[in-house]
Every structure is written in C-alpha cells, then in structure tokens.
Scaffold this active site. Structure first.
Site, PDB file in Angstrom:
ATOM      1  N   ASN A   9       0.863  -1.180   0.000  1.00  0.00           N
ATOM      2  CA  ASN A   9       0.000   0.000   0.000  1.00  0.00           C
ATOM      3  C   ASN A   9       0.901   1.232   0.000  1.00  0.00           C
ATOM      4  O   ASN A   9       1.446   1.605   1.038  1.00  0.00           O
ATOM      5  CB  ASN A   9      -0.885  -0.035   1.257  1.00  0.00           C
ATOM      6  CG  ASN A   9      -1.732   1.217   1.401  1.00  0.00           C
ATOM      7  OD1 ASN A   9      -1.804   2.032   0.486  1.00  0.00           O
ATOM      8  ND2 ASN A   9      -2.370   1.365   2.560  1.00  0.00           N
ATOM      9  N   LYS A  11       0.096   4.253  -0.387  1.00  0.00           N
ATOM     10  CA  LYS A  11      -0.572   5.463   0.139  1.00  0.00           C
ATOM     11  C   LYS A  11      -0.282   6.650  -0.803  1.00  0.00           C
ATOM     12  O   LYS A  11      -0.161   6.446  -2.002  1.00  0.00           O
ATOM     13  CB  LYS A  11      -0.135   5.726   1.589  1.00  0.00           C
ATOM     14  CG  LYS A  11      -0.301   4.467   2.453  1.00  0.00           C
ATOM     15  CD  LYS A  11      -0.192   4.705   3.912  1.00  0.00           C
ATOM     16  CE  LYS A  11      -0.339   3.357   4.639  1.00  0.00           C
ATOM     17  NZ  LYS A  11      -0.329   3.509   6.082  1.00  0.00           N
ATOM     18  N   HIS A  97      -9.626   1.108   4.516  1.00  0.00           N
ATOM     19  CA  HIS A  97      -8.396   1.335   5.278  1.00  0.00           C
ATOM     20  C   HIS A  97      -8.676   2.322   6.418  1.00  0.00           C
ATOM     21  O   HIS A  97      -9.488   3.242   6.269  1.00  0.00           O
ATOM     22  CB  HIS A  97      -7.318   1.885   4.347  1.00  0.00           C
ATOM     23  CG  HIS A  97      -5.975   1.924   4.993  1.00  0.00           C
ATOM     24  ND1 HIS A  97      -5.607   2.929   5.857  1.00  0.00           N
ATOM     25  CD2 HIS A  97      -4.935   1.070   4.946  1.00  0.00           C
ATOM     26  CE1 HIS A  97      -4.382   2.688   6.305  1.00  0.00           C
ATOM     27  NE2 HIS A  97      -3.950   1.558   5.764  1.00  0.00           N
ATOM     28  N   GLU A  99      -7.150   4.801   7.427  1.00  0.00           N
ATOM     29  CA  GLU A  99      -6.970   6.217   7.068  1.00  0.00           C
ATOM     30  C   GLU A  99      -8.198   6.748   6.328  1.00  0.00           C
ATOM     31  O   GLU A  99      -8.551   7.925   6.456  1.00  0.00           O
ATOM     32  CB  GLU A  99      -5.682   6.400   6.242  1.00  0.00           C
ATOM     33  CG  GLU A  99      -4.457   6.231   7.136  1.00  0.00           C
ATOM     34  CD  GLU A  99      -3.232   5.631   6.473  1.00  0.00           C
ATOM     35  OE1 GLU A  99      -3.147   5.636   5.225  1.00  0.00           O
ATOM     36  OE2 GLU A  99      -2.354   5.138   7.206  1.00  0.00           O
ATOM     37  N   GLU A 169      -5.634  -4.850  10.485  1.00  0.00           N
ATOM     38  CA  GLU A 169      -4.644  -3.805  10.696  1.00  0.00           C
ATOM     39  C   GLU A 169      -4.969  -3.051  11.982  1.00  0.00           C
ATOM     40  O   GLU A 169      -5.777  -2.118  11.964  1.00  0.00           O
ATOM     41  CB  GLU A 169      -4.652  -2.814   9.518  1.00  0.00           C
ATOM     42  CG  GLU A 169      -4.320  -3.452   8.187  1.00  0.00           C
ATOM     43  CD  GLU A 169      -3.704  -2.440   7.227  1.00  0.00           C
ATOM     44  OE1 GLU A 169      -2.611  -2.721   6.727  1.00  0.00           O
ATOM     45  OE2 GLU A 169      -4.292  -1.376   7.010  1.00  0.00           O
ATOM     46  N   GLY A 175       2.039   2.523  10.708  1.00  0.00           N
ATOM     47  CA  GLY A 175       2.973   3.634  10.540  1.00  0.00           C
ATOM     48  C   GLY A 175       3.640   4.065  11.834  1.00  0.00           C
ATOM     49  O   GLY A 175       4.281   5.114  11.882  1.00  0.00           O
ATOM     50  N   SER A 215       3.107  -1.810  10.522  1.00  0.00           N
ATOM     51  CA  SER A 215       4.547  -1.855  10.778  1.00  0.00           C
ATOM     52  C   SER A 215       5.155  -3.235  10.526  1.00  0.00           C
ATOM     53  O   SER A 215       6.089  -3.645  11.227  1.00  0.00           O
ATOM     54  CB  SER A 215       4.865  -1.362  12.191  1.00  0.00           C
ATOM     55  OG  SER A 215       4.434  -0.023  12.342  1.00  0.00           O
ATOM     56  N   GLY A 236       2.698  -1.060   4.324  1.00  0.00           N
ATOM     57  CA  GLY A 236       2.724   0.367   3.994  1.00  0.00           C
ATOM     58  C   GLY A 236       4.154   0.830   3.785  1.00  0.00           C
ATOM     59  O   GLY A 236       4.741   0.627   2.719  1.00  0.00           O
TER      60      GLY A 236
HETATM   61  P1  PGA Z   1       2.526   0.444   7.680  1.00  0.00           P
HETATM   62  O1  PGA Z   1       1.096   0.614   6.990  1.00  0.00           O
HETATM   63  O2  PGA Z   1       3.108  -0.844   7.147  1.00  0.00           O
HETATM   64  O3  PGA Z   1       3.317   1.653   7.247  1.00  0.00           O
HETATM   65  O4  PGA Z   1       2.308   0.399   9.148  1.00  0.00           O
HETATM   66  C1  PGA Z   1       0.251  -0.476   6.751  1.00  0.00           C
HETATM   67  C2  PGA Z   1      -1.026  -0.003   6.135  1.00  0.00           C
HETATM   68  O5  PGA Z   1      -1.496   1.096   6.489  1.00  0.00           O
HETATM   69  O6  PGA Z   1      -1.617  -0.688   5.271  1.00  0.00           O
END
Ligand code: PGA
Length: 253
Positions: A9, A11, A97, A99, A169, A175, A215, A236
């Site tokens: 992803n 983003k 997601h 976000e 998630e 993140g 993460s 991500g």
């Molecule tokens: P991250 O994001 O690996 O940066 O924690 C994962 C995601 O939001 O799909």
C-alpha cells in the site's frame, strides 16, 4: 487452499518518475529472488495504475487500487469508480483502510456498498479492519472487529465472501513502528476466521486469506507469517523500498 498474499500500500507517496523507478526495481527484485507461491499485489496511487499495470503485465505481480467511490457512476467530481478500475485491468482494491475511516469518515455501511460494487465489477476487495489503541486497552478489540466484519461483509453470500481478502490492521500499529506481537496477530486472525466459520462454515472460512498490516517489515515478517492464520501482509512504509518489500514477500517458510 487459500492464497498467500503480500500487498504493498503505497498510500500518497512517490512522484511519477519515482513510481516508475520503484515499479521496475520491484519487478527486477522479484525476477531475481522470486515470489514462491505468494501473490504480490502493488497498490500505487490512482495516477500510476496504468503504468503499474503495463509493467505488471510483463512481470510477476498484480496491481490494485487503494480505494474507489461508493457510487456506480455519474456526477461525483473527483471520484473513481469500480467499473473504471475493472475496465483498465485492475484486479484488486484496498477498501476501508483506517486512514479512509479516520480522515474521510468512511463507515462500514459505506464500505459495504464499495464491497458490493467491487464484486459486481470483478475487483477483489482487500477489506481492512482493526481497532484503535483505546479500544484494545479497554479490551474491546474483538467486539470492534466483529462489528466491522459483520457490517461490511456479512451481507454477502457463501460464494461472494470467498472473493474477499481480509486485512487485519490494528490502527495503533499502522505507521508507528509498533507491530502487533506474533501472538496478538494470530489471536485476532484466528478470531476473525472463527467469525467466518460461524457464519459460512469451516470449508468457506478455510479459503479466506487474512493478511496482517501495521509496521510489518523485512525483520518481523517471517515470525508474523509463520502463524497458521496469518496468510500474508498488507505493507505500507516497507513497500516503498523494493529490497525490503521483496524480502517480505520471501519471508514465508
Ligand atoms: P505500515 O502501513 O506498514 O506503514 O504500518 C500499513 C497499512 O497502512 O496498510
């Protein structure tokens, strides 16, 4: 048998040239190191989908979107529909997601509409669910995830549900550099699979891929993926570097 999947992803990252470079680097790394039995899905920003699709057609990965509109078509300035994605060969899309939920107010009711549109247009939904930190600390994480899955997915019939990929998630891990422990991931994934078993039976639930996201990186992926109910990852930050991303793809035993 259900698929092993690693999805990236991206983003809202990368310029056009950077995206082009990263796609070729990922393709080269995958050609060198292979991807085993794993399906690799790259989800770049919308403007790069066509370029990603072209590069993917000569290489060993699939392309997904990060989102699309809850409406079929029409006067919705700035939106992109599931049928547009399908018409350009895009096979997958992340939906729901955290976000999107946090910054764009998406509810499970809206996400349920998107899931339906995805399935109508042959786009595989990668449905994201997961609790925020306060919910985990209050011991409500199972209830929260149960409600999300129930509202967004459980209107689907037995055949349709088998098209869906689920991504657990935990929002506190996205993140942040804080990963769910291997035990926490397995516990929640087993819980989610149990929900599918109750609703659709063991045969159906055994076919559903449940990915971990939050993460996940080249160092912790092998341990996370060694769990029986963790079928891969939604990545991500670590999907923005080809070597790290492909190391994650190659983390399965
Ligand atoms: P991250 O994001 O690996 O940066 O924690 C994962 C995601 O939001 O799909």
């Amino acid at each position: 048998m259900r698929k092993k999947i690693v999805a990236g992803n991206w983003k809202m990252n990368k310029t056009f040239q950077e995206a082009d470079d990263l796609l070729f680097e990922i393709a080269d790394e995958l050609n060198d190191k292979g991807r085993g039995e794993v399906d690799v899905i790259i989800c770049p920003p919308f403007p790069y989908l066509e370029m990603a699709y072209d590069i993917a057609s000569d290489n060993d990965f699939l392309v997904g979107a990060q989102n699309f509109s809850q409406w079929e078509s029409g006067a919705f300035t700035g939106e992109i529909s599931a049928s547009m994605l399908h018409s350009m060969g895009i096979t997958h899309s992340i939906l729901g997601h955290s976000e999107r939920r946090t910054y764009f107010g998406e509810t499970d009711k809206v996400i349920a509409k998107k899931v339906d549109l995805a399935l109508q247009h042959n786009v595989v939904p990668i449905y994201c669910c997961g609790e925020v930190l306060a919910e985990r600390e209050a011991g409500r994480h199972f209830d929260v995830v149960r409600q999300q899955v129930d509202e967004a997915l459980f209107h689907l019939g037995k055949e349709a549900i088998q098209m869906v990929i689920v991504a657990y998630e935990p929002v506190w891990a996205i993140g942040t550099g804080v990963t769910a422990s291997s035990e926490q991931a397995q516990e929640m994934h087993a819980f989610i699979r149990g929900l599918f078993t109750q609703k659709y039976g063991a045969e159906v639930s055994a076919e559903i891929s449940i990915l971990y996201g939050g993460s996940c990186n080249a160092k912790n992926a092998a341990e996370l993926f060694s769990n029986p109910d963790v079928d891969g990852g939604l990545i991500g930050g670590a999907s923005l570097k080809a070597a790290d991303f492909v190391a994650i793809v190659n983390s399965f035993e």
